[in-house]
Design an enzyme around this catalytic site. Structure first.
Site, PDB file in Angstrom:
ATOM      1  N   HIS A 156      51.694  45.778  56.651  1.00  0.00           N
ATOM      2  CA  HIS A 156      51.591  45.614  55.194  1.00  0.00           C
ATOM      3  C   HIS A 156      52.601  46.061  54.561  1.00  0.00           C
ATOM      4  O   HIS A 156      53.743  47.204  54.400  1.00  0.00           O
ATOM      5  CB  HIS A 156      50.576  46.741  55.254  1.00  0.00           C
ATOM      6  N   ASN A 163      53.891  44.842  46.784  1.00  0.00           N
ATOM      7  CA  ASN A 163      52.136  45.138  47.689  1.00  0.00           C
ATOM      8  C   ASN A 163      51.021  44.198  47.483  1.00  0.00           C
ATOM      9  O   ASN A 163      50.584  44.587  45.465  1.00  0.00           O
ATOM     10  CB  ASN A 163      51.988  46.708  46.941  1.00  0.00           C
ATOM     11  N   CYS A 223      44.292  47.880  51.852  1.00  0.00           N
ATOM     12  CA  CYS A 223      45.349  47.130  52.390  1.00  0.00           C
ATOM     13  C   CYS A 223      45.803  46.699  53.986  1.00  0.00           C
ATOM     14  O   CYS A 223      46.817  45.991  54.348  1.00  0.00           O
ATOM     15  CB  CYS A 223      46.891  47.583  52.443  1.00  0.00           C
TER      16      CYS A 223
HETATM   17  N1  ACO Z   1      59.764  54.450  36.533  1.00  0.00           N
HETATM   18  C1  ACO Z   1      60.222  55.493  36.245  1.00  0.00           C
HETATM   19  N2  ACO Z   1      60.580  56.628  36.532  1.00  0.00           N
HETATM   20  C2  ACO Z   1      59.525  56.407  37.219  1.00  0.00           C
HETATM   21  C3  ACO Z   1      58.170  55.802  37.695  1.00  0.00           C
HETATM   22  C4  ACO Z   1      58.641  53.889  37.404  1.00  0.00           C
HETATM   23  N3  ACO Z   1      57.592  53.341  37.283  1.00  0.00           N
HETATM   24  N4  ACO Z   1      57.113  55.892  38.534  1.00  0.00           N
HETATM   25  C5  ACO Z   1      57.852  57.703  38.166  1.00  0.00           C
HETATM   26  N5  ACO Z   1      58.639  57.747  37.780  1.00  0.00           N
HETATM   27  C6  ACO Z   1      59.189  58.913  37.540  1.00  0.00           C
HETATM   28  C7  ACO Z   1      57.458  60.052  37.786  1.00  0.00           C
HETATM   29  O1  ACO Z   1      57.294  60.268  35.710  1.00  0.00           O
HETATM   30  C8  ACO Z   1      58.823  61.321  37.737  1.00  0.00           C
HETATM   31  O2  ACO Z   1      59.060  61.854  37.154  1.00  0.00           O
HETATM   32  P1  ACO Z   1      59.960  63.580  36.262  1.00  0.00           P
HETATM   33  O3  ACO Z   1      60.374  64.016  37.767  1.00  0.00           O
HETATM   34  O4  ACO Z   1      60.134  63.812  35.290  1.00  0.00           O
HETATM   35  O5  ACO Z   1      57.792  64.208  36.616  1.00  0.00           O
HETATM   36  C9  ACO Z   1      59.783  61.098  38.963  1.00  0.00           C
HETATM   37  O6  ACO Z   1      59.353  59.151  38.576  1.00  0.00           O
HETATM   38  C10 ACO Z   1      59.996  60.525  39.982  1.00  0.00           C
HETATM   39  O7  ACO Z   1      58.107  60.811  40.416  1.00  0.00           O
HETATM   40  P2  ACO Z   1      57.391  60.116  42.000  1.00  0.00           P
HETATM   41  O8  ACO Z   1      55.960  59.904  41.683  1.00  0.00           O
HETATM   42  O9  ACO Z   1      57.071  61.633  42.653  1.00  0.00           O
HETATM   43  O10 ACO Z   1      57.985  59.624  42.203  1.00  0.00           O
HETATM   44  P3  ACO Z   1      58.214  58.943  44.167  1.00  0.00           P
HETATM   45  O11 ACO Z   1      60.137  59.550  43.998  1.00  0.00           O
HETATM   46  O12 ACO Z   1      57.104  59.438  45.019  1.00  0.00           O
HETATM   47  O13 ACO Z   1      58.106  57.516  44.034  1.00  0.00           O
HETATM   48  C11 ACO Z   1      56.533  55.858  44.795  1.00  0.00           C
HETATM   49  C12 ACO Z   1      56.882  57.015  43.393  1.00  0.00           C
HETATM   50  C13 ACO Z   1      57.499  55.007  45.207  1.00  0.00           C
HETATM   51  C14 ACO Z   1      55.322  55.554  44.335  1.00  0.00           C
HETATM   52  C15 ACO Z   1      55.982  56.912  46.362  1.00  0.00           C
HETATM   53  O14 ACO Z   1      55.579  57.738  45.733  1.00  0.00           O
HETATM   54  C16 ACO Z   1      56.094  56.023  46.917  1.00  0.00           C
HETATM   55  O15 ACO Z   1      57.504  55.199  48.078  1.00  0.00           O
HETATM   56  N6  ACO Z   1      54.628  56.187  47.695  1.00  0.00           N
HETATM   57  C17 ACO Z   1      54.164  55.498  48.676  1.00  0.00           C
HETATM   58  C18 ACO Z   1      53.378  54.681  48.275  1.00  0.00           C
HETATM   59  C19 ACO Z   1      53.292  53.561  48.014  1.00  0.00           C
HETATM   60  O16 ACO Z   1      53.250  52.703  48.192  1.00  0.00           O
HETATM   61  N7  ACO Z   1      52.160  52.667  47.710  1.00  0.00           N
HETATM   62  C20 ACO Z   1      51.663  52.193  47.551  1.00  0.00           C
HETATM   63  C21 ACO Z   1      50.140  51.285  47.511  1.00  0.00           C
HETATM   64  S1  ACO Z   1      49.104  51.847  49.033  1.00  0.00           S
HETATM   65  C22 ACO Z   1      49.758  50.923  50.159  1.00  0.00           C
HETATM   66  O17 ACO Z   1      49.581  50.316  49.806  1.00  0.00           O
HETATM   67  C23 ACO Z   1      48.831  51.560  51.402  1.00  0.00           C
END
Ligand code: ACO
Length: 329
Positions: free
Chosen positions: A256, A286, A114
Site C-alpha cells: 500500500h 496515499n 487502505c
Molecule cells: N508540514 C510541516 N510540519 C508539519 C507537518 C507538515 N505537513 N505536519 C506536521 N508537522 C509538524 C508537527 O506539527 C510537529 O511539530 P512540533 O514538533 O512543533 O509539534 C512536527 O512536524 C512533527 O510532527 P509529527 O506528527 O510527529 O511528524 P512525524 O515525524 O511523525 O511525521 C507523518 C508525520 C509523516 C504522518 C508520520 O507520522 C508518518 O509517516 N506516519 C505514518 C502514517 C501514514 O503514512 N499515514 C498514511 C495514512 S495511513 C495508511 O495509509 C495506512
C-alpha cells in the site's frame, strides 16, 4: 473441481488536477522539503470537478481493464468495489455495475480502508476457487479529498484521489496465480486512523434518538507508522513461510502506497532489495484502496513484470487491518 484464480487485466484512473507540495504550502504551513523527506510525496491528484465522485473514477478504471482484454461487460459475474468514500452510504458498486454495462453482475462495496483492495481480491478469489464465478472485477477507489480536513497539515498533505481495477478469472488449478494470503485485524487500535461518526448533543425531541454526521480524517501518524513497520513484515513472512517460500523467491513487493519511509523500513526489515519495491506514491500520494491497483497497472503498462514473477502484495490501514497476497504472475 477446485479452480485457480488469475489476474488477467488491470486498469486505473486518476483525476487530471495535480497539486504539488509547493501548492500545498499555500494552503497550510508546510513545505516541499518537509513533505518529501517525511513521506516521499511530491504531488497528488484531486477530484475537483463538481458532480464527480468515486464512481466516475471507478468506472474509468474498470473500462480500461475490460478494454485492454476486449472483455464484454456482460461476462462479468461479480463486482467488488473497495472504497471508504462512496457517494452513497448504501454503496456505490451498483452504480459502477450500471455504468459499465455489467448487466449479469452482482455488485457490492467492501469497506476496509487502505486494506480494502487486498481483502477484496481475497474475497473474489474465494468465489472463484469454489467454482461460483468465472470473471470478477475488483476495483479499489477512493476520493478521500472529500473527507480530509484541509486545515490539518498533519493529514492533508498525505492523500490523493484515484481508482485501480483488476479482472480476476478462473483458470485450471495448475495455472493458479494466487498462491496464498494472510489477513489480520486489531480493532483495539481503530481510533489511530478514522473518519468517525459523531452524534449531536441534543436528541430528537420526541424519539429521543441521536443523529449525527461523519467527521474529517483523524490519524495518529506515529502509531500508524509503528504498526505498519512492525506488522507488515510479519504478515509477509508468515504468508511466504506457509507455502515454503522465502524473501529470496520474491521478484516484486507491492505495498500500500502510504509513505515512502514505511516502504523502505519494511524493505529493510525483510532484507529485500529496494529495486524490487514498487513505488509510485511520489506522483499520487496515499490513494487508500486505489493505491495498490494503481501502482500495479503502472508496472504492467510499462511491461516491468514477467510471466512467472512472484509478486507479494501487502495492504495495511485503518481498522487496523493488514494483509498479504502472494501471487505468481
Ligand atoms: N508540514 C510541516 N510540519 C508539519 C507537518 C507538515 N505537513 N505536519 C506536521 N508537522 C509538524 C508537527 O506539527 C510537529 O511539530 P512540533 O514538533 O512543533 O509539534 C512536527 O512536524 C512533527 O510532527 P509529527 O506528527 O510527529 O511528524 P512525524 O515525524 O511523525 O511525521 C507523518 C508525520 C509523516 C504522518 C508520520 O507520522 C508518518 O509517516 N506516519 C505514518 C502514517 C501514514 O503514512 N499515514 C498514511 C495514512 S495511513 C495508511 O495509509 C495506512
Amino acid at each position: 473441481m477446485v479452480q485457480g484464480a488469475k489476474i488477467i487485466s488491470t486498469g486505473s484512473a486518476t483525476p487530471s488536477v495535480k497539486v504539488s507540495n509547493e501548492q500545498m504550502s499555500s494552503i497550510v504551513d508546510t513545505s516541499d522539503e518537509w513533505i518529501f523527506t517525511r513521506t516521499g510525496i511530491k504531488e497528488r491528484r484531486l477530484l475537483t470537478e463538481y458532480g464527480q465522485s468515486v464512481t466516475d473514477l471507478a468506472v474509468q478504471a474498470s473500462l480500461q481493464a475490460m478494454e485492454s482484454i476486449s472483455m464484454d461487460p456482460s461476462n462479468i459475474d461479480l463486482i467488488i468495489l473497495a472504497t471508504s468514500s462512496p457517494n452513497d452510504l448504501f454503496g456505490s458498486a451498483s452504480k459502477v455495475q450500471y455504468k459499465i454495462g455489467a448487466v449479469n453482475a452482482c455488485a457490492f462495496d467492501l469497506t476496509a480502508a487502505c486494506s480494502g483492495f487486498v481483502i477484496s481480491v481475497v474475497t473474489a478469489s474465494q468465489f472463484i476457487f469454489n467454482g461460483t464465478y468465472k470473471n470478477i472485477l475488483v476495483v479499489g477507489a477512493d476520493v478521500l479529498s472529500k473527507w480530509v480536513d484541509w486545515s490539518d497539515r498533519g493529514t492533508c498533505i498525505l492523500f490523493g484521489d484515484a481508482a485501480g481495477a483488476v479482472i480476476i478469472q478462473s483458470c485450471s488449478s495448475n495455472l493458479n496465480s494466487i498462491l496464498n494470503f494472510h489477513l489480520s485485524t486489531d480493532g483495539n487500535y481503530a481510533d489511530y486512523l478514522s473518519i468517525a461518526y459523531k452524534q449531536q448533543l441534543d436528541p430528537h425531541p420526541i424519539l429521543n434518538l441521536y443523529q449525527g454526521s461523519f467527521q474529517h480524517i483523524s490519524m495518529n501518524g506515529k502509531e500508524v507508522y509503528k504498526f505498519a513497520v512492525s506488522q507488515v513484515p510479519l504478515s509477509i513472512i508468515s504468508c511466504l513461510d506457509q507455502i515454503n517460500m522465502s524473501i529470496e523467491d520474491v521478484d516484486w513487493l507491492l505495498m500500500h502506497q502510504a509513505n515512502e519511509r514505511i516502504l523502505m523500513a519494511v524493505a529493510e526489515k525483510l532484507s529485500i532489495s529496494s529495486n524490487k519495491i514498487i513505488s509510485n506514491l511520489s506522483k499520487y500520494g496515499n490513494t487508500s484502496a486505489a493505491s495498490i491497483p494503481l501502482a500495479l497497472n503502472e508496472v504492467v503498462q510499462k511491461n516491468k513484470i514477467s510471466t512467472d514473477d512472484i509478486i507479494v502484495i501487502a495492504g495495511f490501514g485503518a481498522g487496523l487491518t493488514w494483509g498479504t497476497i502472494v501471487l505468481r504472475w
